[in-house]
Design a protein around this motif. Structure first.
Motif, short mmCIF file in Angstrom:
data_model
loop_
_atom_site.label_atom_id
_atom_site.label_comp_id
_atom_site.label_asym_id
_atom_site.label_seq_id
_atom_site.Cartn_x
_atom_site.Cartn_y
_atom_site.Cartn_z
N GLY A 1 -2.90 0.31 -2.34
CA GLY A 1 -3.28 1.52 -1.64
C GLY A 1 -3.86 2.60 -2.53
N LYS B 1 0.82 -1.22 0.00
CA LYS B 1 0.00 0.00 0.00
C LYS B 1 0.85 1.27 0.00
CE LYS B 1 -4.11 -2.09 2.07
NZ LYS B 1 -4.85 -2.11 0.81
N ASP C 1 -6.68 -1.54 -5.00
CA ASP C 1 -6.71 -1.49 -3.53
C ASP C 1 -5.48 -2.16 -2.92
OD1 ASP C 1 -8.20 -1.07 -0.92
OD2 ASP C 1 -7.94 -3.25 -0.89
#
Length: 397
Positions: free
Chosen positions: A375, A290, A372
């Motif tokens: 991130g 992320k 996702d």
């Protein structure tokens, strides 16, 4: 990799593996390897110091230190050989690089497809991986020279595919595949994507402020050597790195033809993150995915802003924009529009059809990733890049 890193750590006390990346040590090794000593005006040293400082301040694995050192030795070896070659062949300095085509879109925006199609022109060519990795001839006999440089490159690729087997399903690289020309900036130690592919923010800040005109002048010398060996072909070059330094590029190549590919950044950024994550893994062992997405998102928009500022200053004549979706749906038409815009020799449609029908490992492999995981939020990316998306009417699908 864990076992390898542990073994390398055990060998460090005996001086068999580097504890850190050292510019002086790299220089000595390159001179010893090539038997050459002239490194020119030393312009490379500023970038080299910035790079080694960034590597040594990061939690790089033992393998990362070893590979970075080897990379540095290769870089300086190529620099030493280029300077020596120019001394032996002074006529190379007079070789003209006329109206080179530069494809400057971000990674994962169709640049590879476009370069391969334009390469099919009878009077133009792109650069193959082996000559980018080993740009300076090692023999006066052309056949022996090519065979040796290709052999070295094949060996390197075999090792790379063993260490990172996923790469061939994301981006197919062969010894003779057409690749990005950022390799020719390595001997100057001025490579913008090193920041993104290796997470070296201080080096990235250095590159953004650095005067890149001397680096482009050195880059041009490598191109002159290549054109000197194959004089009947003009060049088609591809690299997103040029976006950050279009001002320097146009100073050194004032007649350049610039093709800019565009894709929905909420698709291209996560895709690039998936590819870059393989190098982060090699350098750091484990990392937080992320952290990667926002890092790339910031760098990409910097590239767009800097390229647009130059474009507004110099005008539109030297640029041609192509939408990723249009390129995929109508690739032959896209190439025809490019050659018409720049008054280039048309590319054979029969040859293009043949290329488009070929089989590729990176179409058989399934490249899976999610925004996702890195991130990223696709809606936020589209909002942040809204001005860019609207300016170039980029398809959001």
């Amino acid at each position: 990799m864990r076992i390898l890193n542990a073994l390398m750590g055990m060998l460090q006390p005996f001086g068999l593996m580097p504890r850190r990346v050292d510019a002086d040590s790299i220089t000595k090794k390159a001179k010893r390897r090539t038997g050459l000593t002239d490194l020119g005006d030393g312009m490379h040293r500023v970038g080299m110091e910035a790079l080694t400082q960034s590597v040594n301040s990061a939690p790089v694995t033992n393998f990362g230190k070893f590979s970075s050192t080897g990379f540095g030795v290769d870089a300086l070896s190529n620099r030493l050989m280029m300077i020596d070659y120019m001394k032996k062949h002074p006529e190379v300095a007079d070789v003209k690089i006329e109206r080179p085509v530069f494809i400057i879109g971000f990674p994962r925006t169709g640049t590879t497809l476009l370069q391969n199609l334009l390469h099919l022109s009878d009077d133009r060519r792109a650069l193959e991986f082996w000559e980018l990795v080993r740009p300076i001839p090692v023999s006066e006999n052309p056949e022996k020279d090519i065979a040796k440089r290709q052999r070295i490159t094949k060996m390197r690729l075999a090792i790379a595919n063993f260490v990172v087997p996923e790469m061939k399903f994301i981006h197919e690289v062969r010894h003779n595949s057409l690749e990005e020309c950022w390799s020719l900036f390595i001997p100057q130690f001025t490579v913008p994507n090193w920041d993104m592919t290796s997470r070296w923010p201080d080096y990235g800040k250095f590159i953004l402020k650095h005067d890149m005109k001397p680096a482009y002048e050195e880059y041009k010398k490598f191109l002159q050597v290549m054109v000197h060996r194959v004089p009947d072909k003009k060049l088609i070059l591809k690299c997103p790195d040029h976006m950050w330094h279009l001002d320097a590029l146009l100073e050194v190549f004032p007649d350049a033809c610039i093709v800019w590919t565009h894709r929905d950044p909420s698709r291209s950024i996560p895709s690039y993150c998936s590819m870059v994550s393989l190098n982060w893994r090699l350098l750091y062992g484990e990392f937080e995915p992320k952290e990667l997405g926002p890092y790339i998102e910031d760098r990409f928009i910097q590239g767009i802003e800097r390229a647009m500022a130059v474009r507004e200053r110099v005008g539109e004549e030297q640029f041609f924009d192509i939408n990723f979706r249009n390129l995929l749906d109508e690739p032959v038409e896209a190439v025809n529009r490019i050659t018409s815009h720049f008054s280039l020799t048309p590319v054979s449609e029969t040859k293009m059809d043949g290329y488009l029908k070929r089989d590729r490992p990176d179409t058989r492999g399934k490249h899976t990733y999610t925004a996702d995981h890195y991130g990223l939020n696709t809606d936020k990316i589209k909002e942040r890049y809204k001005e860019y998306i609207e300016r170039f009417k980029i398809s959001l699908n």
